[in-house]
Design a protein around this motif. Structure first.
Motif, PDB file in Angstrom:
ATOM      1  N   SER A   1       0.860  -1.179   0.000  1.00 14.59           N
ATOM      2  CA  SER A   1       0.000   0.000   0.000  1.00 14.59           C
ATOM      3  C   SER A   1       0.900   1.233   0.000  1.00 14.59           C
ATOM      4  O   SER A   1       2.062   1.162   0.405  1.00 14.59           O
ATOM      5  N   TYR A  38      -6.239   5.717   6.927  1.00 20.05           N
ATOM      6  CA  TYR A  38      -5.565   5.062   5.802  1.00 20.05           C
ATOM      7  C   TYR A  38      -6.226   5.510   4.509  1.00 20.05           C
ATOM      8  O   TYR A  38      -7.197   4.926   4.039  1.00 20.05           O
ATOM      9  N   ILE A  78     -11.686  -6.679   2.875  1.00 17.32           N
ATOM     10  CA  ILE A  78     -10.362  -6.152   2.501  1.00 17.32           C
ATOM     11  C   ILE A  78      -9.287  -7.250   2.468  1.00 17.32           C
ATOM     12  O   ILE A  78      -9.540  -8.397   2.768  1.00 17.32           O
ATOM     13  N   GLU A 127      -7.177  -9.498  10.500  1.00 19.12           N
ATOM     14  CA  GLU A 127      -7.028  -9.032   9.108  1.00 19.12           C
ATOM     15  C   GLU A 127      -5.704  -9.527   8.536  1.00 19.12           C
ATOM     16  O   GLU A 127      -4.928 -10.194   9.211  1.00 19.12           O
TER      17      GLU A 127
HETATM   18  O1  FUB Z   1      -3.262  -0.398   5.126  1.00 16.51           O
HETATM   19  C1  FUB Z   1      -4.645  -0.335   5.424  1.00 16.51           C
HETATM   20  C2  FUB Z   1      -5.041  -1.468   6.296  1.00 16.51           C
HETATM   21  O2  FUB Z   1      -4.240  -1.454   7.479  1.00 16.51           O
HETATM   22  C3  FUB Z   1      -4.797  -2.826   5.714  1.00 16.51           C
HETATM   23  O3  FUB Z   1      -5.770  -3.207   4.789  1.00 16.51           O
HETATM   24  C4  FUB Z   1      -4.759  -3.632   6.950  1.00 16.51           C
HETATM   25  O4  FUB Z   1      -4.283  -4.926   6.797  1.00 16.51           O
HETATM   26  C5  FUB Z   1      -3.888  -2.783   7.834  1.00 16.51           C
HETATM   27  O5  FUB Z   1      -2.527  -2.970   7.579  1.00 16.51           O
END
Ligand code: FUB
Length: 327
Positions: A34, A50, A138, A226
């Motif tokens: 990312s 984010y 996600i 996650e």
């Molecule tokens: O980077 C955004 C979110 O934060 C990711 O999708 C998750 O896994 C966590 O790292």
């Protein structure tokens, strides 16, 4: 002069990066992270901090070679169905085409998973016009099995909206199980031959404790949160993931890629920053953990940096637990 990559150090420092999915393509290491953006907006349990908008793909010719940023490979302005937040991606290769899988919010604010393709592992990638039908939540991770089948693992609690899909449709105010109830597991679906749609599933994965009982929602040190990843070692499938609220990277094993999996232990103790997210890859004769922390920004949750370190197995197939700031 270019900086050579070293274990436990940021692979790049000119941009903030997170959620590294590492693969060996064309004999090199390619890392699909990312791209964190700086801002002064809110930091909350919904993940509003984010705010990523694009992907930059990184590569290393060797584990100690300089890490190259190949520039913007895909931007959300070029993806018709996306409204915001392009989170943790993954990549796969099949029949001369590279596939970038990525989650993002659709125009209704619901997380979906999209695919984009390229003839080059570093992109640029051309997105499909719509998200994968039936996709949600996600953190896609795609695993190509030895028998040619491809599986996509995904799902994340809280901001990742997994709790809202327990009935199979999106329920905006749904909450997850609590206390002694079985925890929610990640989802798995088999991908179609062209890797663009779900062929079977998705179905929830069960993660069991050492006595064969499902991990409970209250067991925050071990239950799924996650960031799933799948790899195979000595004929076992290793499902690894983040425990989110307790900040561990942990793993569970199975003889079946769809589980049930049995919890085995910790891979990495907590890093600086709230999130912890990883991938595991074999390169030449060693195994590596790619992960992130917020050390590059002195602990700002949404200003992270990707790193790697060697991962070692014990003779019985268990993974040696690592402390992020010790060799
Ligand atoms: O980077 C955004 C979110 O934060 C990711 O999708 C998750 O896994 C966590 O790292």
């Amino acid at each position: 002069m270019e900086k050579h990559s070293k274990p436990n150090e940021p692979l790049v420092t000119h941009i903030f990066t997170a959620d590294p999915s590492a693969h060996v393509f064309e004999g090199k290491l390619y890392i699909y992270p990312s791209h964190d953006l700086d801002h002064n907006g809110p930091d909350n349990d919904n993940g509003d901090q984010y705010k990523m908008e694009d992907y930059h793909i990184l590569s290393m010719d060797d584990i100690d070679a300089p890490c190259i940023d190949h520039g913007e490979a895909l931007h959300m302005k070029d993806v018709p169905w996306v409204s915001k937040q392009m989170w943790a991606p993954d990549a796969a290769y099949k029949n001369g085409t590279y596939y970038l899988f990525f989650p993002a919010r659709d125009k209704d604010g619901i997380f979906r998973i999209g695919v984009a393709t390229s003839k080059n592992p570093a992109g640029p990638f051309t997105p499909e016009p719509n998200y994968i039908p039936g996709s949600f939540s996600i953190d896609p991770a795609v695993f190509m099995d030895d028998d040619g089948k491809a599986y996509i693992y995904f799902g994340g609690l809280w901001g990742g909206q997994l709790e809202k899909w327990q009935t199979g449709t999106f329920v905006p105010d749904a909450t997850g199980p609590s206390g002694d109830e079985p925890a929610l597991g990640p989802m798995v679906a088999e991908l179609s031959d062209d890797l663009l749609t779900f062929q079977n599933g998705p179905q929830e994965i069960k993660i069991l404790d050492e006595n064969g009982n499902p991990l409970t929602a209250g067991d925050e040190d071990r239950r799924y949160f996650e960031g799933p990843w799948m790899h195979k070692y000595n004929d076992y499938y290793y499902l690894s993931y983040s425990t989110g609220s307790t900040h561990y990277l942990v793993y569970a094993i199975s003889k079946d890629p769809k589980g049930p999996f049995t919890y085995k232990g910790r891979i990495l103790e907590p890093v600086i920053g709230w999130t912890t997210h990883h991938s595991i890859v074999q390169f030449k004769d060693k195994w590596y953990l790619f992960y992130h922390d917020s050390s590059l920004s002195n602990g700002v949750n949404h200003k992270r940096c990707v790193k790697y370190r060697e991962l070692k197995y014990n003779a019985d197939g268990t993974i040696q637990t690592m402390k992020p700031y010790e060799d």
